[in-house]
Write an enzyme that holds these catalytic residues in place. Sequence first.
Site, mmCIF file in Angstrom:
data_model
loop_
_atom_site.group_PDB
_atom_site.id
_atom_site.type_symbol
_atom_site.label_atom_id
_atom_site.label_comp_id
_atom_site.label_asym_id
_atom_site.label_seq_id
_atom_site.Cartn_x
_atom_site.Cartn_y
_atom_site.Cartn_z
ATOM 1 N N ASN A 12 0.873 -1.175 0.000
ATOM 2 C CA ASN A 12 0.000 0.000 0.000
ATOM 3 C C ASN A 12 0.913 1.229 0.000
ATOM 4 O OD1 ASN A 12 -1.888 1.976 0.389
ATOM 5 N ND2 ASN A 12 -2.728 1.133 2.296
ATOM 6 N N ARG A 72 -2.514 -2.073 -3.470
ATOM 7 C CA ARG A 72 -3.746 -1.330 -3.246
ATOM 8 C C ARG A 72 -3.676 -0.076 -4.114
ATOM 9 N NH1 ARG A 72 -5.837 1.832 2.140
ATOM 10 N NH2 ARG A 72 -7.905 2.245 1.317
ATOM 11 N N HIS A 81 -12.909 2.694 0.238
ATOM 12 C CA HIS A 81 -12.899 1.588 1.220
ATOM 13 C C HIS A 81 -13.558 0.344 0.632
ATOM 14 C CE1 HIS A 81 -13.151 4.983 4.425
ATOM 15 N NE2 HIS A 81 -11.893 4.603 4.324
ATOM 16 N N ARG A 103 -11.956 15.025 8.082
ATOM 17 C CA ARG A 103 -12.701 15.417 6.880
ATOM 18 C C ARG A 103 -14.133 15.791 7.226
ATOM 19 N NH1 ARG A 103 -11.293 10.190 3.476
ATOM 20 N NH2 ARG A 103 -9.394 9.869 4.664
ATOM 21 N N GLU A 119 -8.452 -5.938 4.722
ATOM 22 C CA GLU A 119 -8.251 -5.545 3.327
ATOM 23 C C GLU A 119 -7.054 -6.270 2.725
ATOM 24 O OE1 GLU A 119 -9.191 -0.985 3.057
ATOM 25 O OE2 GLU A 119 -8.775 -1.524 5.121
#
Length: 396
Positions: A7, A90, A179, A239, A382
């Site tokens: 990643n 990823r 996601h 956020r 993941e």
Amino acid sequence: MKILVINAGSSSLKYQFMDSDSGEVFAKGLCERIGIDGKLTHKVPGRDDVKNDIAMPTHNEAIQAVLDIMVDPQKGVIASTDEIDAVGHRVLHGGAAFTESCIIDDKCIEAIKKCIPLGPLHNPANLMGIEACQKIMPKTPQVAVFDTAFHMTMPPKAYIYAIPYEYYEKDDVRRYGFHGTSHRYVSARAVDMLGNPAHSKIICCHLGNGSSLSACIDGKCADTSMGLGPLAGFPMGTRSGDVDATILEYLMGRYGYDIKEMLNILNKKSGVLGISGVSSDFRDLDDAAAKGNERAQLALDKFIYEVKKFIGAYTTAMGGVDAIVFTAGIGENSIDMREKICEGLECIGVKLDKEKNNVRGKEVDVSAADSKVKVFVIPTNEELMIAMDTASLAKN
Ligand code: AMP
């Protein structure tokens, strides 16, 4: 198969070396400060963590450092890099082009490059990780797994924005969602925990530093809270989630911000950090609220309220719900947050068992025996999804 999962961020690179069949993790770690100086943290289960300062001017040196430590006679876990059967990357944004994972070839790289305007911060970094692996391990198959792919089954009414249609047609402006690998993993686990019914309606709450909800019908995504970018939805750590666009014009006019400054505020200084002024970390907010900090409490209340609203919206949009899943840092670990979110959801058939809910980071059904809607805690994985996709594509 033994898969290296990568990643890559702009100045960091996380890795996990694992068995795609058993899910066993042999080693994992993190390269930080790439392009600045370089720091490697390497973890092997049952051993002390290794922390090394290694010069990493680019992602090439970072990948090389990872491979070097993996084959190190003392600190490593393999004798040779030939033992790495494939690498899974990823990738944040696959646009509408990628509905599933794919073997990385020239065509795939071109398509990822085309998505750079949609994922300007992440896709270039993801590409650096891919290119570094291609250079250093040219014979090892590489696979791209996209954060957006799972959401590509959304119907047009869910993904279209109510702005002139030409921006969708000409400029690819639509809801993509993120996601996706996590939502895919936990929704599939939830279907399994429901006993694999032919039809299912599941709401997945991925609640972490970045958060999103998805509505899944029969195992496929029907809607999700993030949008063209990962700023949309409900408030997150830093956020804002959805805001009235008028706020941008108003604040930009009042303070002379340009759009970059405005987006920086919405991405980095908003969410529960912005409301509380305390922290983006929910544990800090819990502590502050317990000591009477009203703004920390307000930030938590706002988060809970907005998650509930999305659950309500998705329940009615799907015409019901069979299971609600909690996952990611907050979803898996915050007993209190799960309880507060489920409070008042009796109206849609949700009844939490407070005893069963007293759990952290375990896959478990936390609903009361007479709850019409199941409530599951499912730790996301993941990396395992990426490793499984990578193995199945690399085998062919
Ligand atoms: P993630 O991005 O999935 O790693 O999640 C990070 C978030 O999970 C942070 O806001 C943490 O505060 C939160 N988190 C982790 N453990 C707990 C816990 N025990 N209680 C509340 N929040 C937690």
